[in-house]
Design an enzyme around this catalytic site. Structure first.
Site, PDB file in Angstrom:
ATOM      1  CG  ASP A 121      -0.206  -0.057   2.532  1.00  0.00           C
ATOM      2  OD1 ASP A 121       1.048  -0.041   2.521  1.00  0.00           O
ATOM      3  OD2 ASP A 121      -0.862  -0.133   3.589  1.00  0.00           O
ATOM      4  N   GLY A 122       2.184   1.092   0.059  1.00  0.00           N
ATOM      5  CA  GLY A 122       3.066   2.258   0.023  1.00  0.00           C
ATOM      6  C   GLY A 122       3.065   3.066   1.309  1.00  0.00           C
ATOM      7  CG  ASP A 248      17.058  -4.060  -1.205  1.00  0.00           C
ATOM      8  OD1 ASP A 248      17.624  -5.146  -1.001  1.00  0.00           O
ATOM      9  OD2 ASP A 248      15.979  -3.745  -0.664  1.00  0.00           O
TER      10      ASP A 248
HETATM   11  P1  AMP Z   1      12.736  -3.101   2.893  1.00  0.00           P
HETATM   12  O1  AMP Z   1      12.734  -4.518   3.314  1.00  0.00           O
HETATM   13  O2  AMP Z   1      12.002  -2.231   3.841  1.00  0.00           O
HETATM   14  O3  AMP Z   1      14.078  -2.599   2.547  1.00  0.00           O
HETATM   15  O4  AMP Z   1      11.836  -3.044   1.547  1.00  0.00           O
HETATM   16  C1  AMP Z   1      12.036  -3.909   0.467  1.00  0.00           C
HETATM   17  C2  AMP Z   1      11.165  -3.491  -0.703  1.00  0.00           C
HETATM   18  O5  AMP Z   1       9.797  -3.592  -0.366  1.00  0.00           O
HETATM   19  C3  AMP Z   1      11.401  -2.074  -1.183  1.00  0.00           C
HETATM   20  O6  AMP Z   1      11.293  -2.063  -2.581  1.00  0.00           O
HETATM   21  C4  AMP Z   1      10.267  -1.321  -0.536  1.00  0.00           C
HETATM   22  O7  AMP Z   1       9.951  -0.155  -1.239  1.00  0.00           O
HETATM   23  C5  AMP Z   1       9.142  -2.339  -0.607  1.00  0.00           C
HETATM   24  N1  AMP Z   1       8.104  -2.094   0.408  1.00  0.00           N
HETATM   25  C6  AMP Z   1       8.212  -2.240   1.736  1.00  0.00           C
HETATM   26  N2  AMP Z   1       7.064  -1.905   2.353  1.00  0.00           N
HETATM   27  C7  AMP Z   1       6.189  -1.543   1.401  1.00  0.00           C
HETATM   28  C8  AMP Z   1       4.828  -1.093   1.390  1.00  0.00           C
HETATM   29  N3  AMP Z   1       4.128  -0.946   2.514  1.00  0.00           N
HETATM   30  N4  AMP Z   1       4.267  -0.843   0.196  1.00  0.00           N
HETATM   31  C9  AMP Z   1       4.944  -0.985  -0.943  1.00  0.00           C
HETATM   32  N5  AMP Z   1       6.225  -1.386  -1.001  1.00  0.00           N
HETATM   33  C10 AMP Z   1       6.844  -1.667   0.136  1.00  0.00           C
HETATM   34 MG    MG Z   2      14.966  -1.040   1.918  1.00  0.00          MG
END
Ligand code: AMP
Ligand code: MG
Length: 488
Positions: A121-122, A248
């Site tokens: 949901d971003g 990442d």
């Molecule tokens: P992270 O594990 O937080 O580094 O996130 C890994 C990936 O998941 C990244 O591309 C984030 O942008 C995506 N992501 C994490 N949480 C959300 C969310 N609630 N909605 C959309 N994308 C997400």
């Molecule tokens: Mg990240």
């Protein structure tokens, strides 16, 4: 209001982002604003502890001069490659050149869906927003390179995770958001011009002072390796476990980024990991230096075509650096850790002395932070504070005798030595049980006072404050291990 946004990433790196628009927040509230950081950004930023600031930090107003974008990147997540990740819940408003002439990104995190959101949901719930605020600012105060927190807002809208939770947005400031994963993304395009454009942009932004040698991109690689080596050594020296060292989440600048499942270790056990999704302990405390090399090898792969036309030669040059990471890390670690026990000029037996201490700490499950901090109590103060951290006293007694003998070789054991020791050993870190406690009061009782109080403690981690003992203590021992979750 003029905030002097610039947009060099958007202007110079077409193909590395998509334009983005934040969601509206129905009823935003400014929970925390970082005046000290705002001051660094420039005088206009100080005026943002206001409705005007709230409107920007909640995504309701796009500030003048900003070209909001979400960045594309790939990444190895727990060892498996995802060719397209990107900012699924973040929007870069633009860059600001701060008072020290450093270019810094200003990003909203949790402001709604972007083209990279996939099934998400971003958005972000308020808990992880406040958690990142606390821990990233604590890291900054501990002298660890890190992204910063400028503002935390609640949006007035619930987000659904396992239940409905209040939504929040963090305004994050970073020296850039370029990751190893951004280079991997460039590499997946197979377009050499793109990889080169990204490398040139990164060099201009972060590594202008590369030594004058023939192979600029090799030096760039070496410089990024050195920044990451320094960063991970520093993490290790304070018992910090990042928890999700995917490519990442590793910056080219060498700043710590993405505080989702990170946590500090209380009692010393090198196998500690907290993240609920890290089922194998890939990112456990003692694995962090190994993952450092692994991630940098993935970075190296993206640079091969820039290093030399002859691929074998490029691989050879990059491999030489990768092979040296282990020993460079060990030297860097030793330098930092030696300082923690009062040694600035390292001698032959110092590594043994340190490892011996760590072994005894591990056998006794002694608190990591307090063991180092209370070394100073052995010089002047209450030595029981130190000895009480150890269940069995025999080995640690012996160690203390050897240690005192060693430090006397270099220093007079007086007040100034004690101050020097304490400057390298914080008293206050974001202890997990306190983090949880202040977040739960903020979220479920709407009582933000404990959060603010804890923040004030954390941003001054070396100086003992009266009536603050509770912040120094490790969590009571329970049968339930502490678990963390990704910051969604
Ligand atoms: P992270 O594990 O937080 O580094 O996130 C890994 C990936 O998941 C990244 O591309 C984030 O942008 C995506 N992501 C994490 N949480 C959300 C969310 N609630 N909605 C959309 N994308 C997400
Ligand atoms: Mg990240």
């Amino acid at each position: 209001m003029k905030l002097n946004f610039e947009n060099t990433f958007a202007n110079e790196l077409k193909g590395f982002y998509e334009s983005s628009k934040a969601n509206n927040s129905p009823s935003p509230f400014l929970i925390k604003f970082n005046l000290e950081l705002a001051q660094d950004l420039g005088p206009e930023w100080l005026k943002l502890e206001s409705d005007e600031g709230l409107s920007i930090f909640s995504g309701n107003t796009v500030p003048n001069g900003s070209k909001p974008i979400s960045q594309a990147y790939s990444g190895h997540q727990f060892g498996g490659f995802s060719p397209l990740l990107g900012d699924g819940r973040a929007i870069l408003l633009g860059e600001v050149v701060d008072k020290k002439k450093i270019r810094r990104d200003v990003q909203l995190k949790g402001s709604g869906r972007t083209v990279f959101s996939r099934g998400g949901d971003g958005k972000s719930s308020l808990g992880p927003v406040l958690r990142e605020y606390l821990i990233s600012e604590s890291m900054y105060s501990l002298g660890i390179p890190t992204t910063r927190a400028l503002a935390a807002v609640s949006t007035g809208e619930d987000v659904f995770r396992e239940s409905n939770l209040p939504g929040g947005i963090l305004t994050r400031v970073a020296s850039s958001h370029i990751r190893i994963g951004t280079f991997q993304y460039a590499s997946t395009t197979g377009d050499l011009n793109k990889i080169q454009a990204l490398a040139d942009y990164s060099i201009n932004r972060h590594y202008l002072k590369l030594p004058e040698k023939k192979n600029k991109y090799l030096e760039f690689f070496e410089a990024v390796c050195d920044s990451q080596i320094s960063l991970i050594s520093k993490w290790m020296s304070i018992g910090f476990i990042h928890g999700v060292m995917n490519t990442d989440n590793m910056t080219i600048s060498g700043e710590t980024i993405d505080y989702g499942p990170c946590a500090f270790m209380d009692r010393y056990d090198p196998n500690t990991f907290f993240s609920s999704i890290d089922t194998q302990g890939r990112y456990a405390y003692s694995n962090q230096p190994l993952i450092l090399s692994w991630n940098l090898a993935r970075f190296a792969e993206t640079l091969i075509p820039l290093i030399d036309k002859d691929q074998d030669r490029a691989i050879k040059l990059l491999s030489e650096k990768i092979i040296s990471i282990k020993s460079s890390y060990e030297q860097e670690w030793l330098k930092i850790m030696a300082k923690k026990i009062g040694i600035t000029v390292i001698k032959n037996d110092d590594l043994k002395l340190l490892n011996n201490l760590l072994d005894i700490m591990s056998e006794n499950n002694a608190d990591f932070t307090l063991t180092f901090r209370y070394l100073s109590e052995l010089i002047i103060g209450d030595e029981n504070l130190f000895y009480n951290l150890f269940k069995s006293k025999e080995k640690i007694n012996k160690w203390v005798i050897t240690w005192k003998g060693r430090i006397k070789e270099d220093s007079k054991l007086d007040e100034s030595f004690l101050l020097k020791l304490n400057k390298n050993n914080p008293l206050y870190i974001p202890r997990n049980h306190i983090v949880e406690d202040v977040l739960s009061k903020a979220l479920f009782e709407k009582n933000f006072q404990p959060f603010h109080e804890f923040y004030d403690i954390l941003v001054n981690p070396y100086n003992e404050k009266p009536n603050s003992e509770k912040y120094t203590l490790p969590a009571p021992i329970t049968n339930k291990p502490y678990k963390t979750f990704c910051g969604t």
